[in-house]
Enzyme design. Sequence first.
Site, PDB file in Angstrom:
ATOM      1  N   GLU A 138      31.178  28.172  47.001  1.00  0.00           N
ATOM      2  CA  GLU A 138      32.626  28.138  46.788  1.00  0.00           C
ATOM      3  C   GLU A 138      33.304  28.372  48.125  1.00  0.00           C
ATOM      4  O   GLU A 138      32.939  29.305  48.848  1.00  0.00           O
ATOM      5  CB  GLU A 138      33.082  29.214  45.794  1.00  0.00           C
ATOM      6  CG  GLU A 138      34.610  29.216  45.661  1.00  0.00           C
ATOM      7  CD  GLU A 138      35.185  30.191  44.649  1.00  0.00           C
ATOM      8  OE1 GLU A 138      34.507  30.499  43.651  1.00  0.00           O
ATOM      9  OE2 GLU A 138      36.319  30.651  44.872  1.00  0.00           O
ATOM     10  N   GLU A 143      44.201  30.079  48.523  1.00  0.00           N
ATOM     11  CA  GLU A 143      44.184  30.915  47.315  1.00  0.00           C
ATOM     12  C   GLU A 143      45.227  32.004  47.505  1.00  0.00           C
ATOM     13  O   GLU A 143      45.128  32.816  48.425  1.00  0.00           O
ATOM     14  CB  GLU A 143      42.808  31.532  47.036  1.00  0.00           C
ATOM     15  CG  GLU A 143      42.806  32.206  45.655  1.00  0.00           C
ATOM     16  CD  GLU A 143      41.537  32.986  45.307  1.00  0.00           C
ATOM     17  OE1 GLU A 143      40.692  33.195  46.182  1.00  0.00           O
ATOM     18  OE2 GLU A 143      41.432  33.410  44.141  1.00  0.00           O
TER      19      GLU A 143
HETATM   20  C1  LIG Z   1      38.656  32.302  39.755  1.00  0.00           C
HETATM   21  O1  LIG Z   1      39.213  31.104  40.244  1.00  0.00           O
HETATM   22  C2  LIG Z   1      39.549  31.122  41.606  1.00  0.00           C
HETATM   23  C3  LIG Z   1      40.229  29.827  41.932  1.00  0.00           C
HETATM   24  O2  LIG Z   1      41.417  29.693  41.216  1.00  0.00           O
HETATM   25  C4  LIG Z   1      38.306  31.314  42.434  1.00  0.00           C
HETATM   26  O3  LIG Z   1      38.639  31.369  43.801  1.00  0.00           O
HETATM   27  C5  LIG Z   1      37.632  32.603  42.020  1.00  0.00           C
HETATM   28  O4  LIG Z   1      36.401  32.723  42.696  1.00  0.00           O
HETATM   29  C6  LIG Z   1      37.388  32.643  40.523  1.00  0.00           C
HETATM   30  N1  LIG Z   1      36.917  33.974  40.192  1.00  0.00           N
HETATM   31  C7  LIG Z   1      35.965  34.169  39.354  1.00  0.00           C
HETATM   32  C8  LIG Z   1      35.594  35.604  39.139  1.00  0.00           C
HETATM   33  O5  LIG Z   1      35.428  33.262  38.743  1.00  0.00           O
END
Ligand SMILES: *[C@@H]1O[C@H](CO)[C@@H](O)[C@H](O)[C@H]1NC(C)=O
EC number: 3.2.1.181
Length: 249
Positions: A138, A143
């Site tokens: 990721e 963000e």
């Molecule tokens: C939730 O979504 C955001 C993007 O909108 C991402 O950056 C983040 O890692 C996600 N968090 C989890 C705990 O999945």
Amino acid sequence: MKLFVVLACLAAPGTFPFVDAATVIPANSFSSFSTYWNNFYPWGTDHNGSGRMASANIIVASNTLSLIATPTSNPSPPTSTSNPKPAIHYASGAIHAKEHITVTAANAYTVSGEFSAPTAVGTWPAFWLTAVSGWPPEVDIGEWKGTADNWFNTFNTSSVVKSTLVDWPTDLSFHSVKAVLTAQSNNKDVKIDFYMDNKFIVTQYGSGFVGKAMYLIINLQMEGSSGSPGPSGRTVYKARNVQVTRTGN
Ligand SMILES: *[C@@H]1O[C@H](CO)[C@@H](O)[C@H](O)[C@H]1NC(C)=O
Ligand SMILES: *[C@@H]1O[C@H](CO)[C@@H](O)[C@H](O)[C@H]1NC(C)=O
């Protein structure tokens, strides 16, 4: 003659095949929306906040994307279908690119765009790359978690993450973010250079990201990591000139 051509290529980097950039998503892609983009997250309408994505909340005009969050009542089902299954409080918008992004030794990528991002408590817009299969990779290029900051993040594992915050104006003016993703010489890790308004900010590294396909997502999620309660009115997150280029073939 052949030798001359090779030398000429080496002398003029712009003509050397590896250096040439292919356009994966052109800066005017929102004007040909269905060629490049699909509505929602790749996995559906729900994710890790209180917004559930709906087509009516995704508006494209003049090559600008507007994702609009509005409070909702009596959603069905009442909670998100994604972990950690928060209660749904908003209808909102998300889109993802049809093309996957896979960094290899031959293919470096540049991912950029201009954003008008809300920073109010409970608003959680993002411009990010996430693994097509498994997780991580990721990489968060934009963000915003309910404060006057943008977070540049790279996740090696769910608990091992590098985050760099940059100040973000709260006046909803457009600013650009950019990430340049290049394979490291070990052919396993990816180097990510982050920029805001074309100013270099930081380099982060993704462990084992080479060869792993990623989705590119633009979404307006709500509450969750951005705090709560979110706004009682309408929230708009805008994107324009979103562009992806790739070196190599
Ligand atoms: C939730 O979504 C955001 C993007 O909108 C991402 O950056 C983040 O890692 C996600 N968090 C989890 C705990 O999945
Ligand atoms: C992630 O892994 C890369 C490659 O091993 C390393 O350079 C980087 O420091 C790691 N990031 C974190 C947050 O540990």
